[in-house]
Design a protein around this motif. Structure first.
Motif, short mmCIF file in Angstrom:
data_model
loop_
_atom_site.label_atom_id
_atom_site.label_comp_id
_atom_site.label_asym_id
_atom_site.label_seq_id
_atom_site.Cartn_x
_atom_site.Cartn_y
_atom_site.Cartn_z
N ASN A 73 0.72 -1.27 0.08
CA ASN A 73 0.09 0.05 0.08
C ASN A 73 0.95 1.10 -0.02
O ASN A 73 2.20 1.24 0.22
CB ASN A 73 -0.97 -0.12 1.27
N CYS B 77 -3.56 9.57 -2.54
CA CYS B 77 -3.56 8.36 -2.27
C CYS B 77 -4.94 7.70 -2.24
O CYS B 77 -5.82 8.39 -2.09
CB CYS B 77 -2.60 7.99 -0.85
N ASP B 78 -4.96 6.35 -2.20
CA ASP B 78 -6.27 5.70 -2.31
C ASP B 78 -7.04 6.02 -0.85
O ASP B 78 -8.23 6.03 -0.89
CB ASP B 78 -6.09 4.02 -2.31
N SER B 79 -6.29 6.19 0.22
CA SER B 79 -7.19 6.23 1.49
C SER B 79 -5.91 6.90 2.64
O SER B 79 -4.72 6.78 2.24
CB SER B 79 -7.37 4.81 1.90
N PHE B 80 -6.45 7.29 3.76
CA PHE B 80 -5.55 7.99 4.63
C PHE B 80 -4.82 6.85 5.44
O PHE B 80 -5.18 5.75 5.55
CB PHE B 80 -6.40 8.68 5.71
N CYS C 260 -0.12 9.56 4.27
CA CYS C 260 -0.62 9.41 3.18
C CYS C 260 -1.94 10.31 2.91
O CYS C 260 -2.87 10.01 3.84
CB CYS C 260 -1.13 8.02 2.71
N PRO D 79 -5.33 11.25 1.49
CA PRO D 79 -5.99 11.00 0.41
C PRO D 79 -6.45 11.87 -0.55
O PRO D 79 -6.61 13.08 -0.16
CB PRO D 79 -7.35 10.47 1.20
N GLU E 163 -11.99 11.91 -4.29
CA GLU E 163 -12.81 10.64 -3.96
C GLU E 163 -13.03 10.56 -2.59
O GLU E 163 -14.09 9.59 -2.51
CB GLU E 163 -11.41 9.71 -4.30
N THR E 164 -12.54 10.90 -1.67
CA THR E 164 -12.75 10.63 -0.23
C THR E 164 -13.40 11.72 0.40
O THR E 164 -14.15 11.61 1.46
CB THR E 164 -11.82 10.35 0.46
N GLN F 111 -11.93 13.87 2.04
CA GLN F 111 -11.07 14.14 3.50
C GLN F 111 -9.87 14.88 3.23
O GLN F 111 -9.45 15.11 2.10
CB GLN F 111 -10.67 12.57 3.93
N GLU G 241 -13.61 15.23 7.35
CA GLU G 241 -14.27 14.86 6.54
C GLU G 241 -15.30 15.68 5.96
O GLU G 241 -16.06 16.18 6.67
CB GLU G 241 -14.72 13.28 6.71
#
Length: 382
Positions: free
Chosen positions: A278, A325-328, A344, A346, A350-351, A353, A368
């Protein structure tokens, strides 16, 4: 977030497989390495020192690998206030067609201005935008490098307006932040109007006529980014270097066990699959390599440098982050009396956030947006 070949519909893939070999290369030649080597934690372009013996076949049996020592880290000023926070966000996607992302950006501005609550946004000393500010521009139909002489002037103006929409929206967004008294560091990214090769230059001032008028509030930064804030060294990028590094590092996953047999009593050999690391694991690898972009110029486009490498970490940062990044994800890496906070960031589009970092105690809070009035703050533990 970044995906393979910049196609959001295609899943991320790694170049690694279970039959990979490691080759040591320098000016004198190259030699294949074998032995007890952790292939999972190595990538193309990493600088290492190798101990071993070269056999008659020209293959070196390795006994030890040595990575570069961590660079020195400046002492931290503990006298700074507990209320100094830095907001890091990426992937704003200005100029995109999704109206909900535009609404979330407006909510982000209201949050920073303290419109939702008096205690929100007032303790944020700076905003760092880690790439992804502009969406991918729309390529005009039948685009010709010499122009389309058969098309009307009105059609050409519409095509030009569509191509410049992302940077114009970004200019307005940055201008609104700066006008509200919020200092902003802007790091360019993949679709921003700057050079493609790393290190990417800061956006030209003519591209941001509105925000650029706030000379003391907007910092047009290069990519990668390095700055000293609150006595701490911040280092990071838009995340393209980490996404590229992930393609060259993977973990072996063994499925099954040696005791399994089929219906006829024959032993079933366990299968080996490669699972990609990841973004947080790749970010930690880059810190261990002491190099921001180890895969350049092989797969990450970088300028050739003869006498020095600008991507080598001459000092170890207190904060090391990657955008889009894909997620935090976050981790505190401690070593020899020093520590580095890995983050990371996000993709905001996408999020919804953003990440709020307290400069003194190095704790992260995810803010968020999207259906949550005023921003929903969640403190993230290790």
């Amino acid at each position: 977030p970044f995906s393979a070949d910049d196609n959001d519909d295609e899943p991320f893939r790694t170049y690694c497989n279970d039959k990979d070999s490691i080759v040591l290369e320098d000016e004198s030649g190259r030699v294949e390495l074998t032995g007890d080597i952790d292939i999972d934690g190595l990538a193309t372009g990493v600088v290492v020192a190798v101990e071993g013996i070269v056999g008659a076949t020209g293959v070196m049996t390795v006994s030890a690998l040595h990575f570069p020592e961590m660079a020195t880290q400046e002492a931290v000023d503990d006298s700074i206030s507990d209320s100094i926070n830095i907001l890091i966000v990426s992937g704003l996607d200005c100029g995109g067609a999704d109206a909900s992302v535009s609404l979330n950006r407006e909510m982000l501005i209201d949050y920073l201005m303290g419109h939702f609550a008096a205690d929100q946004g007032s303790d944020i000393a700076r905003v760092i935008i880690a790439g992804g500010g502009c969406t991918k521009p729309i390529k005009p139909e039948n685009l010709s490098p010499f122009g389309n002489w058969s098309s009307s002037k009105k059609k050409d103006n519409e095509d030009t307006s569509n191509m410049t929409l992302p940077i114009r929206e970004m200019d307005l967004f940055l201008g609104e932040l700066c006008a509200g008294g919020v200092p902003v560091d802007y790091i360019p990214g993949l679709h921003d109007p700057t050079n493609a090769n790393w290190p990417q230059k800061a956006l030209h001032s003519c591209l941001l006529p509105n925000a650029g008028s706030f000379v003391n509030m907007l910092s047009r930064s290069p990519n990668p980014y390095e700055a000293k804030i609150g006595g701490r060294c911040f280092m990071g990028s838009d995340g393209l270097n980490i996404a590229d590094l992930r393609r060259f590092i993977a973990k072996k996953v063994v499925k099954g066990n040696e005791d399994e047999v089929d219906d006829e009593g024959n032993a079933i050999e366990p299968s080996v699959e490669m699972k990609e690391m990841n973004s947080l694991e790749a970010l930690e690898c880059a810190l261990k390599f002491n190099h921001i972009a180890p895969t350049g110029p092989d797969s990450l486009p970088t300028f050739p440098f003869k006498d020095n490498d600008p991507f080598v970490m001459e000092q170890t940062p207190h904060v090391f982050f990657a955008g889009n990044c894909d997620s935090f994800g976050t981790k505190l890496v401690e070593y020899e009396g020093a520590s580095t906070r890995l983050i990371c960031i996000p993709s905001f589009a996408e999020t919804g956030q953003a990440v709020l970092l307290n400069v003194k105690n190095m704790t992260c809070t995810v803010v968020e947006f999207g259906g949550v009035q005023g921003g929903d703050e969640k403190k993230m533990e290790e």
